[in-house]
Design a protein around this motif. Structure first.
Motif, PDB file in Angstrom:
ATOM      1  N   TYR B  36       0.849  -1.184   0.000  1.00  7.33           N
ATOM      2  CA  TYR B  36       0.000   0.000   0.000  1.00  7.33           C
ATOM      3  C   TYR B  36       0.893   1.245   0.000  1.00  7.33           C
ATOM      4  O   TYR B  36       2.015   1.205   0.488  1.00  7.33           O
ATOM      5  CB  TYR B  36      -0.875   0.052   1.251  1.00  7.33           C
ATOM      6  N   GLN B  38       0.787   5.540   0.994  1.00  4.16           N
ATOM      7  CA  GLN B  38       0.046   6.605   1.679  1.00  4.16           C
ATOM      8  C   GLN B  38       0.682   7.942   1.339  1.00  4.16           C
ATOM      9  O   GLN B  38       1.834   8.208   1.707  1.00  4.16           O
ATOM     10  CB  GLN B  38       0.061   6.388   3.185  1.00  4.16           C
ATOM     11  N   ASN B  41      -1.298  13.059   4.514  1.00  8.52           N
ATOM     12  CA  ASN B  41      -2.648  13.352   5.005  1.00  8.52           C
ATOM     13  C   ASN B  41      -3.740  12.607   4.239  1.00  8.52           C
ATOM     14  O   ASN B  41      -4.854  13.117   4.087  1.00  8.52           O
ATOM     15  CB  ASN B  41      -2.913  14.861   4.971  1.00  8.52           C
ATOM     16  N   ARG B  42      -3.409  11.441   3.774  1.00 10.13           N
ATOM     17  CA  ARG B  42      -4.385  10.630   3.046  1.00 10.13           C
ATOM     18  C   ARG B  42      -4.461   9.235   3.647  1.00 10.13           C
ATOM     19  O   ARG B  42      -3.585   8.819   4.406  1.00 10.13           O
ATOM     20  CB  ARG B  42      -3.983  10.511   1.566  1.00 10.13           C
ATOM     21  N   GLY B  43      -5.503   8.487   3.252  1.00 11.20           N
ATOM     22  CA  GLY B  43      -5.578   7.084   3.641  1.00 11.20           C
ATOM     23  C   GLY B  43      -4.640   6.240   2.787  1.00 11.20           C
ATOM     24  O   GLY B  43      -3.896   6.763   1.958  1.00 11.20           O
ATOM     25  N   LEU B  44      -4.665   4.942   3.011  1.00 10.67           N
ATOM     26  CA  LEU B  44      -3.807   4.032   2.250  1.00 10.67           C
ATOM     27  C   LEU B  44      -4.469   3.666   0.930  1.00 10.67           C
ATOM     28  O   LEU B  44      -5.675   3.441   0.868  1.00 10.67           O
ATOM     29  CB  LEU B  44      -3.537   2.758   3.052  1.00 10.67           C
ATOM     30  N   PHE B  46      -4.175   0.895  -2.258  1.00  5.51           N
ATOM     31  CA  PHE B  46      -3.658  -0.402  -2.646  1.00  5.51           C
ATOM     32  C   PHE B  46      -2.802  -0.269  -3.907  1.00  5.51           C
ATOM     33  O   PHE B  46      -3.181   0.404  -4.872  1.00  5.51           O
ATOM     34  CB  PHE B  46      -4.837  -1.342  -2.898  1.00  5.51           C
ATOM     35  N   LEU B  88       4.697   7.360   1.836  1.00  9.51           N
ATOM     36  CA  LEU B  88       4.970   6.320   2.834  1.00  9.51           C
ATOM     37  C   LEU B  88       4.430   5.001   2.280  1.00  9.51           C
ATOM     38  O   LEU B  88       3.275   4.933   1.855  1.00  9.51           O
ATOM     39  CB  LEU B  88       4.283   6.695   4.143  1.00  9.51           C
ATOM     40  N   PHE B  90       3.744   0.833   2.722  1.00  9.38           N
ATOM     41  CA  PHE B  90       3.532  -0.219   3.701  1.00  9.38           C
ATOM     42  C   PHE B  90       3.425  -1.575   3.017  1.00  9.38           C
ATOM     43  O   PHE B  90       2.690  -1.738   2.037  1.00  9.38           O
ATOM     44  CB  PHE B  90       2.230   0.003   4.475  1.00  9.38           C
TER      45      PHE B  90
END
Lengths: 115, 118
Positions: B36, B38, B41-44, B46, B88, B90
């Protein structure tokens, strides 16, 4: 388009307050999740729900509770907010059709500050 | 119990150069692996996943990942990085279907910050 929404992007609360974080998904997914994200720790699962009114504790449930009265809505509750609950909170939803290992869909996050 | 490690807190790369973000995993049974991204200031979002089959998985935004069972790794790669790839990243692993305590739960790594300089 798939959509997961969270009620607030930024929230500031005081110690001891009861805090509600709301999450809504429009994909008819069975599974929903609440995570908190802290620098250097990644995402940690707080609670998840696999059906209406069904919930399971994640890795760090202490100090939190959840509610899922309707399929599309999953709420995270901080019964008495504390400063160590200052964090980014992320909601996600997920649907599994057979053994397809679908991805989770995430909301934009709520950055909560507890003073 | 399954776990994921991202050994680098930050990766710095110049625009146009290859980008690699490392991930190693530990699971009992078959691994099901995800990446994922990011943005601030956002969500993850896919990027891609490995379930079975070809060890080289292609995903969104020109990213790909190579699954290596013997090294228990799932490194994310992009041949030519863009400044807009700064974000970022993940890595995550999930339990096998049908395993108790599964329900699509993911175990995430700590994240790797990618900085692409012009």
């Amino acid at each position: 388009d798939v959509k997961v929404t969270q009620s607030s992007r930024y929230l500031v609360k005081r110690t001891g307050e009861k805090v509600f974080l709301e999450c809504v998904q429009d994909m008819d997914h069975e599974n929903m999740f609440w995570y908190r994200q802290d620098p250097g720790l990644g995402l940690r699962l707080i609670y998840f729900s696999y059906d209406v009114k069904m919930k399971e504790k994640g890795d760090i449930p202490e100090g939190y509770s959840v509610s899922r009265e309707k399929k599309e809505r999953f709420s995270l509750i901080l019964e008495s907010a504390s400063t160590n609950q200052t964090s980014m909170y992320l909601c996600a939803s997920h649907n599994e059709a057979g053994a397809t290992y679908n991805e989770q869909f995430f909301g934009p996050g709520t950055r909560l500050t507890v003073l | 119990a399954q776990s994921v490690a991202q050994p680098e807190d930050q990766v710095n790369v110049a625009e146009g150069n290859p980008l690699t973000v490392k991930c190693t995993y530990s699971v009992s049974g078959n691994p099901y692996l995800f990446w994922y991204v990011q943005y601030p200031n956002r969500g993850l979002q896919f990027l891609l996943k490995y379930i079975t089959g070809d060890n080289l998985v292609k995903g969104s935004y020109g990213f790909e990942a190579e699954f290596n069972k013997s090294q228990t790794s799932f490194h994310l790669k992009k041949p030519s990085a863009l400044v807009s790839d700064s974000a970022l990243y993940f890595c995550a692993v999930r339990l096998s279907w049908g395993t108790t305590d599964s329900w699509g739960k993911l175990q995430f790594g700590a994240g790797t910050q990618v900085v692409v300089t012009p």
